[in-house]
Enzyme design. Structure first.
Site, PDB file in Angstrom:
ATOM      1  N   THR A 147       0.867  -1.188   0.000  1.00 43.35           N
ATOM      2  CA  THR A 147       0.000   0.000   0.000  1.00 43.35           C
ATOM      3  C   THR A 147       0.903   1.238   0.000  1.00 43.35           C
ATOM      4  OG1 THR A 147      -0.230  -0.267   2.404  1.00 43.35           O
ATOM      5  CG2 THR A 147      -2.045  -1.061   1.023  1.00 43.35           C
ATOM      6  N   LYS A 173       4.236  -6.921   3.926  1.00 41.16           N
ATOM      7  CA  LYS A 173       3.904  -5.549   3.556  1.00 41.16           C
ATOM      8  C   LYS A 173       3.583  -4.796   4.832  1.00 41.16           C
ATOM      9  CE  LYS A 173       0.526  -3.541   3.312  1.00 41.16           C
ATOM     10  NZ  LYS A 173      -0.150  -2.580   4.264  1.00 41.16           N
ATOM     11  N   THR A 184       2.096  -9.661  12.095  1.00 40.49           N
ATOM     12  CA  THR A 184       2.477  -8.383  11.510  1.00 40.49           C
ATOM     13  C   THR A 184       1.335  -7.865  10.688  1.00 40.49           C
ATOM     14  OG1 THR A 184       4.089  -7.236  10.178  1.00 40.49           O
ATOM     15  CG2 THR A 184       3.538  -9.465   9.499  1.00 40.49           C
ATOM     16  N   GLU A 264       6.474   4.539   7.417  1.00 39.44           N
ATOM     17  CA  GLU A 264       6.051   5.688   6.619  1.00 39.44           C
ATOM     18  C   GLU A 264       6.854   6.932   6.988  1.00 39.44           C
ATOM     19  OE1 GLU A 264       1.455   4.315   5.792  1.00 39.44           O
ATOM     20  OE2 GLU A 264       1.906   5.589   7.507  1.00 39.44           O
ATOM     21  N   ASN A 387      -0.078  10.275   6.095  1.00 39.07           N
ATOM     22  CA  ASN A 387      -1.265   9.848   6.801  1.00 39.07           C
ATOM     23  C   ASN A 387      -2.355  10.901   6.880  1.00 39.07           C
ATOM     24  OD1 ASN A 387      -0.943   7.004   8.044  1.00 39.07           O
ATOM     25  ND2 ASN A 387       1.068   7.952   8.280  1.00 39.07           N
ATOM     26  N   SER A 392      -7.123   9.686   0.185  1.00 39.49           N
ATOM     27  CA  SER A 392      -7.155  10.309  -1.146  1.00 39.49           C
ATOM     28  C   SER A 392      -5.984   9.833  -2.013  1.00 39.49           C
ATOM     29  CB  SER A 392      -7.123  11.823  -1.030  1.00 39.49           C
ATOM     30  OG  SER A 392      -5.961  12.250  -0.339  1.00 39.49           O
TER      31      SER A 392
END
Length: 392
Positions: A147, A173, A184, A264, A387, A392
């Protein structure tokens, strides 16, 4: 190019679940040509996604597990009975297309919580999986379940015994909502080692305790966390349990590190070790409090040797210890000893060290034998940006 374990084939397809017409695959299938030895671990979040509930039931009641299907883009979590029916329908469709026994498929989803699956897209992409079976590589598979990941995560081992090969292939992932306490985000482990179900399940669970359960990016545990481990047993070679445990633990620890490294917006991985606590539970409380602290994370991102944030986090962790016994070692150098800072020019000493990707943080308490480890990411501007507009 990685060689797959014997008995397994992969397929990927682009179902456009995100609705953005992106040129990327978002549906992935693992198929075993016979019944596989299967194990699974799942999120501890009470809001378990529909695919988790379906997979848990199949693992418990089915006599034959043959496949894993994963979609990215829609989580099918918090979707009620409609979500359950969609998951069951997707399983039934694939069982029909691939001529598989009923309840022989494990399912996982990742993406936006609350979105319902588009079953027309599912059906079309399922036939694409059939046409593509055997054409996908392990890299293709790993990319298709991503993702917000920046890169695919793969760990691979090939062992030779008695002139034969045993293969272990793991993928994962995850880059955000990473603070599991079971498995996980999403992970698949495949092998052809000869093993019984009890041993396989025990080895995987133990490996998870020393791998995926010791990582954190943002302190959030997903509704969809799943780990599936399948062995076809087709190498015909058994391994001593201790040796098998070492291999599986190493694979899961490698994947765990990659998850945190790809947190991230992350630029660093903190390797937090706590020794000398009264209990392992106390040590874990301290390690997790440090790893979850936004002040510690931002200090590491900014290359700031702010030891005060680290010891303050330890002090509020809820573990009993004497502050006058605490020693903090940062990047291999003692910076705080027996309850007080050591005299040094900390900016000059640590400036080059904190520019590294891997940052060691070690706490010693001298209270007992309790110990814990945790890998955690720093916190950057990019995490907020990613985040704040995830949907979007």
């Amino acid at each position: 190019m990685y060689t797959l374990p014997q008995g397994f084939s992969l397929a990927v397809a682009n179902a456009n679940f995100r609705g953005k017409n992106l040129p990327r695959n978002d549906l992935a299938l693992v198929l075993c040509n016979q019944a596989a030895i299967a194990a699974g671990l799942f999120t501890t979040n009470l809001f378990k996604a529909a695919p988790i509930l379906c997979s848990q039931k199949n693992l418990e009641k089915s006599k034959e597990i043959r496949a894993i299907v994963i979609n990215s883009g829609q989580a099918n979590a918090c979707t009620g009975e409609k979500g359950m029916q969609a998951c069951l329908a997707s399983q039934a469709l694939l069982e029909e297309i691939f001529s598989l026994p009923e309840h022989s498929i494990l399912t996982a989803s990742t993406g936006v919580i609350g979105a319902h699956m588009d079953m027309e897209k599912w059906e079309e992409a399922s036939y694409e999986l059939k046409a593509n079976l055997g054409k996908a590589s392990l890299e293709d598979y790993a990319k298709s379940i991503m993702t917000t990941d920046a890169f695919p995560k793969i760990s691979y081992k090939k062992i030779e015994k008695n002139g034969k090969e045993i293969i272990f292939a793991g993928v994962a992932k995850g880059a955000g909502m990473i603070c599991p306490n079971m498995a996980t985000m999403l992970s698949v482990l495949l092998s052809d080692v000869q093993v019984d179900k009890e041993t396989w399940t025990d080895v995987v669970k133990n490996a998870v305790r020393h791998g995926f359960n010791q990582v954190s990016v943002d302190g959030d545990t997903s509704t969809n966390d799943s780990l599936f481990a399948l062995s076809s047993c087709q190498s015909g070679i058994c391994l001593p349990k201790e040796e098998l445990q070492g291999i599986i633990t190493e694979i899961i620890q490698e994947l765990s590190y990659l998850l945190v490294k790809d947190g991230e917006g992350a630029s660093k991985v903190m390797h937090i070790t706590v020794n000398g606590a009264k209990t392992n539970e106390d040590a874990e409380k301290i390690a997790r409090t440090i790893g979850h602290s936004q002040l510690v994370k931002t200090a590491m991102f900014g290359n700031d040797p702010n030891w005060g944030r680290i010891v303050a986090a330890a002090g509020r962790a809820g573990a009993a210890f004497n502050p006058d016994k605490l020693t903090l070692t940062l990047c291999g150098i003692e910076i705080f000893k027996k309850g007080q800072p050591l005299a040094m020019d900390i900016d000059a000493v640590f400036a080059p060290l904190l520019k590294n990707t891997d940052i060691d943080i070690h706490i010693s308490l001298e209270e007992g034998q309790g110990k814990a480890r945790l890998k955690a990411s720093d916190l950057s501007h990019d995490y907020v940006s990613l985040n704040s507009d995830y949907r979007s």
